[in-house]
Design an enzyme around this catalytic site. Structure first.
Site, PDB file in Angstrom:
ATOM      1  N   HIS A 197     106.003  47.132 -18.001  1.00 60.55           N
ATOM      2  CA  HIS A 197     106.003  46.872 -19.457  1.00 60.55           C
ATOM      3  C   HIS A 197     105.509  48.075 -20.261  1.00 60.55           C
ATOM      4  CE1 HIS A 197     101.756  45.791 -18.789  1.00 60.55           C
ATOM      5  NE2 HIS A 197     101.578  45.974 -20.083  1.00 60.55           N
ATOM      6  N   GLU A 219      90.612  50.011 -20.309  1.00 61.16           N
ATOM      7  CA  GLU A 219      90.592  48.611 -20.752  1.00 61.16           C
ATOM      8  C   GLU A 219      89.154  48.186 -20.970  1.00 61.16           C
ATOM      9  OE1 GLU A 219      93.809  45.987 -19.037  1.00 61.16           O
ATOM     10  OE2 GLU A 219      93.275  47.228 -17.317  1.00 61.16           O
ATOM     11  N   LYS A 263     106.730  50.189 -24.434  1.00 55.03           N
ATOM     12  CA  LYS A 263     105.873  50.513 -25.590  1.00 55.03           C
ATOM     13  C   LYS A 263     106.548  51.612 -26.409  1.00 55.03           C
ATOM     14  CE  LYS A 263     101.673  49.135 -23.139  1.00 55.03           C
ATOM     15  NZ  LYS A 263     101.083  47.971 -23.793  1.00 55.03           N
ATOM     16  N   LYS A 278     106.222  43.505 -11.677  1.00 53.25           N
ATOM     17  CA  LYS A 278     105.345  44.105 -10.694  1.00 53.25           C
ATOM     18  C   LYS A 278     104.360  43.063 -10.142  1.00 53.25           C
ATOM     19  CE  LYS A 278     101.439  46.343 -12.185  1.00 53.25           C
ATOM     20  NZ  LYS A 278     100.399  45.410 -12.607  1.00 53.25           N
ATOM     21  N   HIS A 334     102.118  51.970 -13.852  1.00 50.40           N
ATOM     22  CA  HIS A 334     102.089  52.366 -15.273  1.00 50.40           C
ATOM     23  C   HIS A 334     101.767  53.856 -15.456  1.00 50.40           C
ATOM     24  CE1 HIS A 334     102.341  48.153 -15.874  1.00 50.40           C
ATOM     25  NE2 HIS A 334     101.061  47.880 -15.790  1.00 50.40           N
TER      26      HIS A 334
HETATM   27  C1  BG6 Z   1      99.018  44.895 -16.021  1.00 52.18           C
HETATM   28  C2  BG6 Z   1      97.861  44.940 -15.067  1.00 52.18           C
HETATM   29  O1  BG6 Z   1     100.177  45.395 -15.409  1.00 52.18           O
HETATM   30  O2  BG6 Z   1      98.716  45.681 -17.172  1.00 52.18           O
HETATM   31  C3  BG6 Z   1      96.603  44.430 -15.747  1.00 52.18           C
HETATM   32  O3  BG6 Z   1      98.176  44.147 -13.942  1.00 52.18           O
HETATM   33  C4  BG6 Z   1      96.356  45.184 -17.022  1.00 52.18           C
HETATM   34  O4  BG6 Z   1      95.486  44.543 -14.877  1.00 52.18           O
HETATM   35  C5  BG6 Z   1      97.599  45.219 -17.896  1.00 52.18           C
HETATM   36  O5  BG6 Z   1      95.283  44.551 -17.696  1.00 52.18           O
HETATM   37  C6  BG6 Z   1      97.397  46.140 -19.077  1.00 52.18           C
HETATM   38  O6  BG6 Z   1      98.483  46.017 -19.950  1.00 52.18           O
HETATM   39  P1  BG6 Z   1      98.322  46.365 -21.498  1.00 52.18           P
HETATM   40  O7  BG6 Z   1      99.700  46.353 -22.031  1.00 52.18           O
HETATM   41  O8  BG6 Z   1      97.434  45.315 -22.073  1.00 52.18           O
HETATM   42  O9  BG6 Z   1      97.674  47.709 -21.539  1.00 52.18           O
END
Ligand code: BG6
Length: 476
Positions: free
Chosen positions: A184, A222, A188, A154, A246
């Protein structure tokens, strides 16, 4: 999983980049230790640096793997790099450079006796993807004596038009069955467990509908800010960066009907149906926010209006979900890192224990599916506290992955394994991308949605409460 891995060449374009170093190499290294992966895979790192060769590149990657703490045995890492790694410079990425890459690929395949199965992983900035696809296609690297697969990360476009252009550009050379678009989050473990929970436990299906569910909340919180990603984030913002992909993928898995099989085609079909049933999202049902201090981040405009937080309410016009609000929320610099899906079940219609209490005080049962940091499922039920007079309290029935199975593999490991096996179940198809942009593109950069300020370490702007729900905030 028992499918055997076929011998193949794993070509990483962008092999000196952050994604390759942080995720791809550690994942491939871990995978290669497994019996299933076996011996017959070779990695070719491709990047612009013309000064590197096989030897210097191997030394660099050895450092990356050691830094990732993957092994204490430096001889083992060094041996792995020696046997498996090659490097090829792509120079300026001209047609001749891609021809050079094609020649090198054939040479390596011959040297290692590989049958021509090739995986091209585009670990590149998004604006470099179209040229890379064209370069591969023009050099006839879109087909081979074995299988050829293309992996794309992405963002899949910035809006509907750019997503369509990107898809069309890729389809000029690659068939959809060759394309693996990575979200991704779908790698998970608990995300996949959501499907198992729903479709391998028959009682769930009876409750999974508008008769029994009051609302669904999906939160991806986050604790970090944008770190060093200002350049791409400024253009993206929370809706493009997280919601359109996501969170929407998670929503689809919660809302979809039972697929006819656990197969890519059936699951993609059901997800698409959900995307098509989501009602147009009104800008009034969206709250955007920006953490204070964002405009002072390195390489961020002092007038930036880019949202680092988004919360929204949507409805799905289906027999199963009509009238059940779905709330999606994500933000940077929130109090903690946690991704959760909270399904709130209908409350008991009458409280026989406290007849004088209003209905609102009767607590709903919550099903909380935590994707990270500690994967698991908790079910909140009401129980009686000890003693008289009778009083109720909430307790949890819990399943936590780490307790049951120990350490979980990284999402990338899972996804890379699927790509090599040729299983597209957890990958996003072209029509899903376009259907998803149809839902959100009018919310990106829309001047009628103000971007509210919020303090880092809070759950976002107060205005999100106007969307209606009691937000279920994850606790540490
Ligand atoms: C990414 C985003 O796809 O996913 C980021 O571009 C984000 O901004 C990240 O921090 C979060 O991934 P994870 O797996 O750490 O929750």
């Amino acid at each position: 999983m028992s499918d055997k891995i076929e011998p193949h060449l794993f070509v990483i374009l962008g092999a000196l980049g952050d994604l390759a170093k942080r995720k791809l190499f550690p994942s491939v290294y871990n995978l290669s230790a497994s019996e299933q992966f076996g011996e017959n895979h070779i990695i070719l790192g491709v990047d612009v640096d013309v000064t590197l060769n096989d030897e210097s590149y191997r030394a660099g990657i050895q450092g990356v793997l050691e830094e990732a703490g993957l092994t204490v045995d430096t001889d083992q890492v060094s041996y792995w790099c020696e046997c498996r790694l090659h490097y090829q410079s792509l120079g300026s990425g001209s047609g001749t450079d891609f021809q050079g890459l094609a020649a090198r690929i054939r040479e390596i395949e011959q040297e290692h006796g590989l049958p021509g199965n090739r995986l091209f992983y585009l670990a590149l900035p998004s604006d470099a993807v179209p040229d890379a696809v064209k370069g591969l296609g023009e050099a006839d690297l879109n087909s081979s004596p074995g299988w050829t697969r293309l992996v794309v990360e992405k963002p899949f476009g910035w809006d509907m038009v750019s997503a369509q252009e990107l898809n069309a550009g890729i389809h000029r050379y690659f068939d959809e069955s060759q394309i693996y678009r990575i979200d991704h989050y779908l790698g998970k473990e608990t995300v996949q467990n959501l499907l198992v929970f729903r479709f391998a436990n028959a009682f769930v299906e009876h409750l999974w509908n508008r008769e029994h569910i009051e609302s669904v909340q999906i939160t991806v919180a986050e604790s970090l800010g944008i770190e060093s990603r200002a350049q791409s984030y400024e253009r993206a913002g929370a809706v493009r960066d997280m919601i359109q992909n996501h969170l929407t993928q998670l929503l689809c898995l919660v809302a979809m009907e039972v697929p006819s099989a656990f197969k890519a085609g059936s699951i993609r079909h059901e997800k698409l149906k959900v995307l098509g049933q989501i009602e147009p999202i009104h800008p009034d049902d969206v709250v955007l926010g920006q953490y204070s201090g964002y405009q002072q981040e390195d390489r961020v405009s002092a007038q930036s209006n880019t949202p680092t937080f988004a919360a929204l309410k949507l409805q799905i016009a289906s027999w199963r979900w009509k009238g059940v609000p779905f709330y999606l929320r994500t933000g940077k610099h929130l109090p903690l890192r946690c991704s959760q899906i909270v399904v709130a079940f209908e409350r008991a219609p009458v409280s026989i224990f406290h007849p004088s209490e209003s209905e609102d005080n009767v607590k709903p049962n919550l099903l909380i599916i935590t994707l990270q940091p500690e994967e698991g499922i908790d079910f909140h039920i009401q129980v009686k506290s000890i003693g008289d007079p009778i009083s109720l309290t909430t307790q949890q029935l819990s399943f936590h992955y780490a307790d049951a199975f120990g350490k979980l593999p990284d999402a990338y490991e899972h996804l890379i394994l699927d790509i090599v096996i040729g299983d597209q179940t957890l990958f996003v198809c072209d029509s899903q991308i376009e259907a998803s942009w149809r839902l959100y593109e009018h919310l990106c950069g829309n001047p009628s949605i103000p971007v509210q300020s919020y303090e880092p370490g809070t759950w976002g702007p107060e205005e999100m409460n106007l969307l209606g729900p009691t937000w279920y905030n994850p606790s540490p």
